[in-house]
Write a protein that holds these residues in place. Structure first.
Motif, PDB file in Angstrom:
ATOM      1  N   LYS A 142      -4.372   9.995   1.821  1.00  0.00           N
ATOM      2  CA  LYS A 142      -4.849   9.078   0.782  1.00  0.00           C
ATOM      3  C   LYS A 142      -4.095   7.744   0.846  1.00  0.00           C
ATOM      4  N   LEU A 143      -4.841   6.640   0.982  1.00  0.00           N
ATOM      5  CA  LEU A 143      -4.261   5.295   1.028  1.00  0.00           C
ATOM      6  C   LEU A 143      -4.618   4.573  -0.269  1.00  0.00           C
ATOM      7  N   THR A 144      -3.600   4.073  -0.928  1.00  0.00           N
ATOM      8  CA  THR A 144      -3.805   3.366  -2.189  1.00  0.00           C
ATOM      9  C   THR A 144      -3.260   1.947  -2.088  1.00  0.00           C
ATOM     10  N   VAL A 145      -4.056   0.982  -2.519  1.00  0.00           N
ATOM     11  CA  VAL A 145      -3.592  -0.400  -2.583  1.00  0.00           C
ATOM     12  C   VAL A 145      -2.883  -0.602  -3.920  1.00  0.00           C
ATOM     13  N   ILE A 161       0.837  -1.200   0.000  1.00  0.00           N
ATOM     14  CA  ILE A 161       0.000   0.000   0.000  1.00  0.00           C
ATOM     15  C   ILE A 161       0.870   1.248   0.000  1.00  0.00           C
ATOM     16  N   THR A 162       0.304   2.329  -0.484  1.00  0.00           N
ATOM     17  CA  THR A 162       0.974   3.625  -0.482  1.00  0.00           C
ATOM     18  C   THR A 162       0.116   4.611   0.288  1.00  0.00           C
ATOM     19  N   LEU A 163       0.735   5.318   1.219  1.00  0.00           N
ATOM     20  CA  LEU A 163       0.037   6.324   1.994  1.00  0.00           C
ATOM     21  C   LEU A 163       0.600   7.694   1.612  1.00  0.00           C
ATOM     22  N   ASP A 164      -0.213   8.499   0.925  1.00  0.00           N
ATOM     23  CA  ASP A 164       0.197   9.842   0.489  1.00  0.00           C
ATOM     24  C   ASP A 164      -0.707  10.857   1.176  1.00  0.00           C
ATOM     25  N   GLY A 165      -0.198  11.415   2.284  1.00  0.00           N
ATOM     26  CA  GLY A 165      -1.039  12.290   3.092  1.00  0.00           C
ATOM     27  C   GLY A 165      -2.148  11.483   3.713  1.00  0.00           C
TER      28      GLY A 165
END
Length: 333
Positions: free
Chosen positions: A15-18, A9-13
């Protein structure tokens, strides 16, 4: 565990993206961590010493070959019959009782074939791991025996044939040396219509279940189940009377008052309260001058070792033929 999941997963601020997810198969081809494996081996040696060695077994010892899975499927009575027959046959052989008895819920695992079919001591122990000792402290429920009239055997069956909605099939009775007919359409506590004693080799013979014949028949079961059998009159508020007796017809001195009735969420695997078991009912053997119980799991292992082999030195093959699937609880109506 057959697979290990990997989630990226990516956490940008905020916003969490799988990004990705995949399963990695876990099997014998993956080498274990040596340090952890060394600790496991130490624990296995301890388990062998504490649990199995006194009965002549070791944790990884191969006992028999299962040509196919033998499940203990509570909701599929037919599928679980070969394992149930194997277990109850083992109890009857271990104590030479008229009847070997258990319930689905007492068998905590099935026997899985896997790649080779080899069943080890630990595999078999997993089928019957419950309970503790009475005469000796070795883990595992001991086998106990009581004597009952034909009518009392009927009452015993009536209790276990009342299904539990929250644990369907777990109370279902399993027997060796006894075949019975039941009609679920009949009133509660009166579904059993006939009981026969015997087996396929000797044939079956009907016994009286009306109470007119006071003849006694001995029944062997695991201690944990025995504690429930003894308390059936209490659980049913006297609707199913029975008194477990010794071979002379005298009541066993078990104190059921200390055992509270289970609520609807419990299956038949309650712990036996301390000092409530009549030790005269416990099956024991003497080994090097020491008295020890015949454990539930021990009876099954000993029974497997008596099965025939094709060639000396081979492991016995667990039967799965028509005899192994014999229906001993015959549903009618």
């Amino acid at each position: 565990c057959k697979n290990l999941g990997e989630l990226v997963i990516t956490l940008d601020g905020d916003k969490l993206t799988v990004d990705s997810y995949k399963l990695h198969p876990i099997d014998d081809t993956i080498l274990g961590d040596k340090a952890i494996d060394d600790e496991i081996q130490k624990l296995k040696k301890t388990v062998t010493k504490v649990v199995f060695a006194s009965r002549g077994y070791s944790i990884d010892q191969p006992l028999a070959i299962a040509p196919k899975d033998l499940p203990n499927t509570f909701t599929d009575i037919s599928a679980g019959t070969p394992l149930a027959n194997l277990v109850s046959d083992a109890f009857r052989k271990a104590t030479k009782a008229d009847i070997g008895f258990t319930a689905n819920g007492m068998m905590r695992a099935g026997l899985t074939r896997g790649k080779t079919g080899v069943q080890t001591v630990y595999d078999v122990f997993a089928v019957a791991p419950l309970g503790t000792g009475v005469v000796d402290p070795t883990p595992g429920s001991s086998l106990v025996t009581g004597y009952f009239t034909g009518q009392e055997l009927k009452n015993l069956l009536e209790f276990f044939l009342v299904d539990n909605a929250t644990h369907p099939g777990e109370y279902f009775p399993r027997a060796s040396g006894m075949r019975f007919r039941y009609d679920p359409s009949r009133p509660k506590f009166d579904v059993v219509t006939a009981i026969e004693l015997g087996d396929l080799d000797r044939g079956y013979k009907a016994i009286d279940i009306t109470g007119k014949d006071k003849r006694l028949y001995n029944l062997t079961c695991p201690l944990m189940l025995g504690q429930i059998v003894v308390a059936i009159p209490k659980y049913t508020k006297g609707k199913l009377p029975l008194v477990p007796k010794n071979k002379d017809g005298q009541p066993l001195k078990s104190k059921v008052e200390a055992l509270e009735a289970p609520d609807d969420s419990h299956a038949p695997y309650l712990l036996a309260p301390p000092n409530t078991v009549d030790k005269a009912s416990v099956h024991t053997e003497t080994h090097k001058g020491a008295i020890r119980e015949i454990k539930e799991w021990q009876a099954i292992m000993d029974y497997l070792r008596t099965l025939p082999v094709k060639t000396p030195g081979d492991l016995p093959i667990i039967p799965i033929d028509g005899r192994a699937k014999e229906v001993r609880a015959i549903k009618t109506g």
